[in-house]
Design an enzyme around this catalytic site. Sequence first.
Site, PDB file in Angstrom:
ATOM      1  N   SER A 127       0.833  -1.212   0.000  1.00  0.00           N
ATOM      2  CA  SER A 127       0.000   0.000   0.000  1.00  0.00           C
ATOM      3  C   SER A 127       0.857   1.247   0.000  1.00  0.00           C
ATOM      4  O   SER A 127       0.361   2.338  -0.220  1.00  0.00           O
ATOM      5  CB  SER A 127      -0.888   0.004   1.244  1.00  0.00           C
ATOM      6  OG  SER A 127      -0.096  -0.078   2.397  1.00  0.00           O
ATOM      7  N   HIS A 148      -3.211  -3.647  -5.318  1.00  0.00           N
ATOM      8  CA  HIS A 148      -3.442  -3.398  -3.891  1.00  0.00           C
ATOM      9  C   HIS A 148      -4.868  -3.748  -3.479  1.00  0.00           C
ATOM     10  O   HIS A 148      -5.822  -3.113  -3.918  1.00  0.00           O
ATOM     11  CB  HIS A 148      -3.135  -1.912  -3.592  1.00  0.00           C
ATOM     12  CG  HIS A 148      -3.330  -1.538  -2.164  1.00  0.00           C
ATOM     13  ND1 HIS A 148      -3.836  -0.330  -1.767  1.00  0.00           N
ATOM     14  CD2 HIS A 148      -3.076  -2.226  -1.029  1.00  0.00           C
ATOM     15  CE1 HIS A 148      -3.888  -0.290  -0.449  1.00  0.00           C
ATOM     16  NE2 HIS A 148      -3.440  -1.427   0.020  1.00  0.00           N
ATOM     17  N   GLU A 160      -6.654  -1.494  -6.195  1.00  0.00           N
ATOM     18  CA  GLU A 160      -5.956  -0.394  -6.859  1.00  0.00           C
ATOM     19  C   GLU A 160      -4.817  -0.984  -7.697  1.00  0.00           C
ATOM     20  O   GLU A 160      -3.929  -1.656  -7.156  1.00  0.00           O
ATOM     21  CB  GLU A 160      -5.383   0.581  -5.822  1.00  0.00           C
ATOM     22  CG  GLU A 160      -6.448   1.358  -5.058  1.00  0.00           C
ATOM     23  CD  GLU A 160      -5.879   2.258  -3.963  1.00  0.00           C
ATOM     24  OE1 GLU A 160      -6.426   3.345  -3.752  1.00  0.00           O
ATOM     25  OE2 GLU A 160      -4.892   1.865  -3.308  1.00  0.00           O
ATOM     26  N   ASN A 199      -5.832   5.005   0.642  1.00  0.00           N
ATOM     27  CA  ASN A 199      -5.166   5.331   1.905  1.00  0.00           C
ATOM     28  C   ASN A 199      -5.001   6.832   2.094  1.00  0.00           C
ATOM     29  O   ASN A 199      -4.911   7.314   3.218  1.00  0.00           O
ATOM     30  CB  ASN A 199      -3.806   4.624   2.003  1.00  0.00           C
ATOM     31  CG  ASN A 199      -3.965   3.149   2.357  1.00  0.00           C
ATOM     32  OD1 ASN A 199      -5.061   2.691   2.638  1.00  0.00           O
ATOM     33  ND2 ASN A 199      -2.873   2.407   2.339  1.00  0.00           N
TER      34      ASN A 199
END
Length: 292
Positions: A127, A148, A160, A199
């Site tokens: 990440s 991800h 992702e 994130n």
Amino acid sequence: MSTPTSIENISTILVIGAGTMGRQIAMTAALAGYATTIQDISEDGLAAARAELEAWAAGRVAKGKLNGETAAAALGALAYSTDLDSSAANADFVIEAATERLDIKTQIFERLGKLAPAHAILATNSSTLGSSKVAEATGRAAQVCNMHFFNPALVMKCVEVVRHESTSDATVETTMELARRLGKEPVLINREIPGFIANRLMGAVQREALFLADSGIASIEDIDTTARTALGHPMGPFALMDLVGLDVIDFIAQATHAETGAAEDAPNPRIASMVSEGKLGRKSGAGFYDYR
Ligand code: 3HC
């Protein structure tokens, strides 16, 4: 330079790392019909992954959410190994979900570059570490990207896919399509940026939540309740940090801050001290909430 495999030629997937993410990514792949190996250096880690996945499958079958034959086929499609070299040798697609340390990941990708078939795509679930950091070590940078997943990976739909400067279009296309075949809804990130999309969004909410709590403006419980009842979030930011793991949250902040230097990305001292006390969230039994 070799050509990455097309989606039709992917039958075997290798997931490196039997931790929280790796084990659920592997089960997701097995449920989608892929022969999937989970590789980890720890026998205990593999045994824990196997036990959790078997219990999860039994629970789903008991609840009527999963057909018994599908569950048995998925569990049968999973192999467990401590040997990276032999596992890599017949993988069409690799998803690395090992410890978030660049030195460890670089070593793994270097070995994958030598051992995996030339057509194999080498993806990292990281990440925080963009795949450009490990791509050169493989000798096939065009076939390297981030893929991800989100915790819990058996449930969350988002994947992702992050390309770096040299990632080829074919690698991106195959990775996006693989995510779809795993039942996910992939999004494409065209340029590496710390935290990608999710994130970064999550970090903004967490920063504000920590500010409100640390300033004594509202309790952790009430902030979480507000996120759920006013904003429709499935869980509040503190409960979510406990789910993700405070060590992971702290690591993400450290890595992001190292790259951006931005004051708002700096690690939160309260989380850092909770981590040093061993309060990591759900997995350790306590974090912002007590799970014991
Ligand atoms: N593993 C597998 N399945 C799980 C699970 C787990 N740990 N937790 C819940 N589930 C499943 C349940 O079995 C249930 O399935 P069903 O509806 O088919 O029976 C479903 O999820 C819903 O679970 P519950 O009814 O028990 O509880 P909720 O409705 O509250 O859902 C949740 C739980 C899915 C975790 C939900 O609260 C949620 O979406 N939370 C937010 C999670 C999130 O934001 N994740 C992203 C974190 S960031 C990240 O991972 C990135 C990394 O880089 C840090």
